[in-house]
Design a protein around this motif. Structure first.
Motif, PDB file in Angstrom:
ATOM      1  N   ASN A 113       0.808  -1.365   0.215  1.00  0.00           N
ATOM      2  CA  ASN A 113       0.050   0.016   0.088  1.00  0.00           C
ATOM      3  C   ASN A 113       0.727   1.125   0.036  1.00  0.00           C
ATOM      4  N   THR A 114       0.366   2.376  -0.377  1.00  0.00           N
ATOM      5  CA  THR A 114       0.747   3.584  -0.126  1.00  0.00           C
ATOM      6  C   THR A 114       1.074   3.622   1.454  1.00  0.00           C
ATOM      7  N   SER A 115       2.462   4.367   1.739  1.00  0.00           N
ATOM      8  CA  SER A 115       2.866   4.399   3.110  1.00  0.00           C
ATOM      9  C   SER A 115       1.603   5.105   4.006  1.00  0.00           C
ATOM     10  N   GLY A 116       1.261   4.567   5.022  1.00  0.00           N
ATOM     11  CA  GLY A 116       0.013   4.935   5.968  1.00  0.00           C
ATOM     12  C   GLY A 116      -1.114   4.449   5.581  1.00  0.00           C
ATOM     13  N   ARG A 117      -1.408   4.063   4.357  1.00  0.00           N
ATOM     14  CA  ARG A 117      -2.875   3.545   4.134  1.00  0.00           C
ATOM     15  C   ARG A 117      -3.126   2.165   4.537  1.00  0.00           C
ATOM     16  N   PRO A 118      -4.343   1.625   4.659  1.00  0.00           N
ATOM     17  CA  PRO A 118      -4.692   0.472   5.190  1.00  0.00           C
ATOM     18  C   PRO A 118      -4.062  -0.657   4.245  1.00  0.00           C
ATOM     19  N   SER A 119      -3.507  -1.672   4.777  1.00  0.00           N
ATOM     20  CA  SER A 119      -2.807  -2.871   3.914  1.00  0.00           C
ATOM     21  C   SER A 119      -3.673  -3.662   3.031  1.00  0.00           C
ATOM     22  N   PRO A 120      -3.285  -3.801   1.779  1.00  0.00           N
ATOM     23  CA  PRO A 120      -4.284  -4.664   1.022  1.00  0.00           C
ATOM     24  C   PRO A 120      -4.480  -6.172   1.295  1.00  0.00           C
ATOM     25  N   THR A 121      -5.526  -6.557   1.341  1.00  0.00           N
ATOM     26  CA  THR A 121      -5.751  -7.878   1.371  1.00  0.00           C
ATOM     27  C   THR A 121      -6.195  -8.730  -0.132  1.00  0.00           C
ATOM     28  N   THR A 122      -6.339  -7.834  -1.014  1.00  0.00           N
ATOM     29  CA  THR A 122      -6.736  -8.593  -2.494  1.00  0.00           C
ATOM     30  C   THR A 122      -5.669  -7.896  -3.373  1.00  0.00           C
ATOM     31  N   ALA A 123      -5.617  -8.412  -4.411  1.00  0.00           N
ATOM     32  CA  ALA A 123      -4.901  -7.768  -5.476  1.00  0.00           C
ATOM     33  C   ALA A 123      -5.365  -6.363  -6.130  1.00  0.00           C
ATOM     34  N   ALA A 124      -6.789  -6.478  -5.982  1.00  0.00           N
ATOM     35  CA  ALA A 124      -7.480  -5.097  -6.377  1.00  0.00           C
ATOM     36  C   ALA A 124      -7.143  -3.983  -5.619  1.00  0.00           C
ATOM     37  N   GLY A 125      -7.094  -4.413  -4.269  1.00  0.00           N
ATOM     38  CA  GLY A 125      -6.591  -3.580  -3.156  1.00  0.00           C
ATOM     39  C   GLY A 125      -5.381  -2.889  -3.385  1.00  0.00           C
ATOM     40  N   MET A 126      -4.312  -3.911  -3.572  1.00  0.00           N
ATOM     41  CA  MET A 126      -3.056  -3.307  -4.037  1.00  0.00           C
ATOM     42  C   MET A 126      -3.062  -2.452  -5.267  1.00  0.00           C
ATOM     43  N   LEU A 127      -3.667  -2.529  -6.216  1.00  0.00           N
ATOM     44  CA  LEU A 127      -3.947  -1.992  -7.454  1.00  0.00           C
ATOM     45  C   LEU A 127      -4.059  -0.670  -7.183  1.00  0.00           C
ATOM     46  N   GLU A 128      -5.047  -0.457  -6.269  1.00  0.00           N
ATOM     47  CA  GLU A 128      -5.519   1.053  -6.027  1.00  0.00           C
ATOM     48  C   GLU A 128      -4.444   1.965  -5.827  1.00  0.00           C
ATOM     49  N   ASP A 129      -3.406   1.444  -5.108  1.00  0.00           N
ATOM     50  CA  ASP A 129      -2.235   2.259  -4.677  1.00  0.00           C
ATOM     51  C   ASP A 129      -1.188   2.049  -5.786  1.00  0.00           C
ATOM     52  N   MET A 130      -0.968   0.999  -6.322  1.00  0.00           N
ATOM     53  CA  MET A 130       0.333   0.613  -7.030  1.00  0.00           C
ATOM     54  C   MET A 130       0.148   0.527  -8.557  1.00  0.00           C
ATOM     55  N   ASP A 131      -0.936   0.530  -9.167  1.00  0.00           N
ATOM     56  CA  ASP A 131      -0.981   0.394 -10.523  1.00  0.00           C
ATOM     57  C   ASP A 131      -0.105   1.609 -11.149  1.00  0.00           C
ATOM     58  N   GLY A 132       0.653   1.150 -12.144  1.00  0.00           N
ATOM     59  CA  GLY A 132       1.577   2.061 -12.806  1.00  0.00           C
ATOM     60  C   GLY A 132       2.874   2.376 -12.120  1.00  0.00           C
ATOM     61  N   LYS A 133       2.983   1.997 -10.764  1.00  0.00           N
ATOM     62  CA  LYS A 133       4.246   2.039 -10.155  1.00  0.00           C
ATOM     63  C   LYS A 133       5.209   1.070  -9.667  1.00  0.00           C
ATOM     64  N   ILE A 134       4.511  -0.153 -10.261  1.00  0.00           N
ATOM     65  CA  ILE A 134       5.405  -1.722 -10.033  1.00  0.00           C
ATOM     66  C   ILE A 134       5.311  -2.308 -11.297  1.00  0.00           C
ATOM     67  N   ASP A 135       6.364  -3.258 -11.427  1.00  0.00           N
ATOM     68  CA  ASP A 135       6.249  -4.077 -12.808  1.00  0.00           C
ATOM     69  C   ASP A 135       5.074  -5.024 -12.872  1.00  0.00           C
ATOM     70  N   GLY A 136       4.871  -5.742 -11.604  1.00  0.00           N
ATOM     71  CA  GLY A 136       3.727  -6.645 -11.923  1.00  0.00           C
ATOM     72  C   GLY A 136       3.226  -7.003 -10.769  1.00  0.00           C
ATOM     73  N   ILE A 137       1.946  -7.752 -10.531  1.00  0.00           N
ATOM     74  CA  ILE A 137       0.961  -8.134  -9.447  1.00  0.00           C
ATOM     75  C   ILE A 137       0.954  -9.533  -9.681  1.00  0.00           C
ATOM     76  N   VAL A 138       0.916 -10.619  -8.723  1.00  0.00           N
ATOM     77  CA  VAL A 138       0.323 -11.865  -9.085  1.00  0.00           C
ATOM     78  C   VAL A 138      -0.801 -11.821  -7.948  1.00  0.00           C
ATOM     79  N   ASP A 139      -1.879 -12.283  -8.851  1.00  0.00           N
ATOM     80  CA  ASP A 139      -3.352 -12.305  -8.021  1.00  0.00           C
ATOM     81  C   ASP A 139      -3.476 -13.785  -7.476  1.00  0.00           C
ATOM     82  N   GLY A 140      -3.203 -13.660  -6.193  1.00  0.00           N
ATOM     83  CA  GLY A 140      -3.641 -14.976  -5.340  1.00  0.00           C
ATOM     84  C   GLY A 140      -4.695 -15.343  -4.746  1.00  0.00           C
TER      85      GLY A 140
END
Length: 338
Positions: free
Chosen positions: A140-167
């Motif tokens: 997550n962006t520092s300070g925000r609630p941690s993500p427990t789904t891939a969609a939640g992580m993408l809210e903060d990190m889409d376009g900032k990281i190379d890839g994400i694995v949806d588990g």
């Protein structure tokens, strides 16, 4: 940057991102992590940039088995292997003395490093294929609630990281327990999926660090992630209400204003008609509360509420971890309903 969406079968592609120095969103049983090759200082530095994370906040190295501890740690006590035998793979991080091969950027300059062997099968497959220790805070962006789904992580990190694995959704829902084994007696630095009661059953005496229940001072250096800074926080201010569930619900009902939201146990949802509301689960089901707490906090960022009131479980078992996350989201703004 284009963020590649990967599936659990894409182990080779995920491992290659890590080996070449990229950033990868990885599922674990606790929360989604933002991973990089933990031996590559430049790659680890990109974690801090993507998250906006303070440089004095250390990271955890994720490894596929306890056999890897000797690669990165020295003076490993027998208790570390006893805990690994009992709780690894799983939601437990052990703070140990580090070898110099571990870059300073991982440890924030400390002579210790947090080590964890996660239980999520997809994460373990990626670690084995990459054949490097993976430094990974929550995604997550520092300070925000941690993500427990891939969609939640993408809210903060889409376009900032190379890839994400949806588990899939995370089974535990709060970050790993952190215990410092470089001091005697061992010290709980962060509560999580392995409870304080379980640690004491395995180790005997375990001291709870004061940062579990209060804010750290400006001059204090954190020995583990999640200790010093305001964490897990939505945009609106949070007030945590402790006490018996019925009393806490009545207190919130009496004190909340129009435009306020509430996080409550399922039994009390009917008291808050007309207010934006997220349910934590039954008051008696604390593991379910752990799975829901971060998504509940994240949900309110789309509502425009003025304030969030939150019921809080008792600080026992995994309830200590849920209470810790809610209290930190509130900046330890806590009231007690009698």
């Amino acid at each position: 940057m284009h963020t590649q969406r990967l599936q659990p079968r894409d182990t080779a592609e995920a491992a290659e991102i890590l080996r070449r120095g990229g950033l990868l969103g990885i599922p674990t049983e606790t929360v989604y992590g933002l991973g990089a090759n933990g031996l590559n200082p430049d790659a680890v530095g990109h974690i801090f940039a993507a998250k906006g994370r303070p440089q004095d906040n250390p990271l955890i190295l994720h490894i596929p088995s306890a056999d890897w501890l000797e690669r990165y740690c020295v003076d490993i006590p027998d208790t570390a292997y006893a805990l690994a035998e009992r709780f690894w793979p799983g939601p437990l991080t052990m703070v140990l003395r580090r070898k110099r091969v571990v870059p300073d950027v991982v440890t924030a300059g400390l002579d210790t490093v947090g080590m964890r062997c996660p239980a999520h099968p997809v994460c373990r497959a990626i670690l084995a294929a990459a054949d490097v220790p993976v430094a990974a805070p929550s995604g997550n962006t520092s300070g925000r609630p941690s993500p427990t789904t891939a969609a939640g992580m993408l809210e903060d990190m889409d376009g900032k990281i190379d890839g994400i694995v949806d588990g899939g959704p995370c089974a535990v829902g709060v970050e790993s327990t952190i215990v410092d084994l470089t001091v005697m007696p061992p010290r709980l630095l962060r509560p999580g999926g392995v409870t304080l009661e379980q640690l004491r059953d395995a180790l005997g005496e375990v001291v709870v660090d004061p940062a579990v229940t209060r804010l750290m001072g400006a001059g204090e250096q954190p020995r583990a992630p999640g200790m010093k800074y305001r964490h897990y926080a939505p945009k609106a201010p949070v007030t945590v209400v402790q006490g018996a569930p019925a009393a806490a619900a009545r207190y919130i009902q009496a004190h909340m204003a129009p435009g306020d939201g509430v996080i409550c146990f399922d039994e009390y949802a009917g008291l808050f008609a007309g207010h934006p509301l997220e349910q934590l689960g039954p008051s008696t089901d604390v593991p379910e509360q752990a799975r829901r707490v971060f998504e509940a906090l994240r949900w309110f960022d789309g509502t425009g509420v003025s304030r969030i009131w939150a019921q809080c479980p008792a600080a026992a078992g995994i309830g200590l971890a849920v209470a810790n996350r809610l209290n930190k989201a509130a900046g330890f703004h806590i009231v007690r309903a009698e």
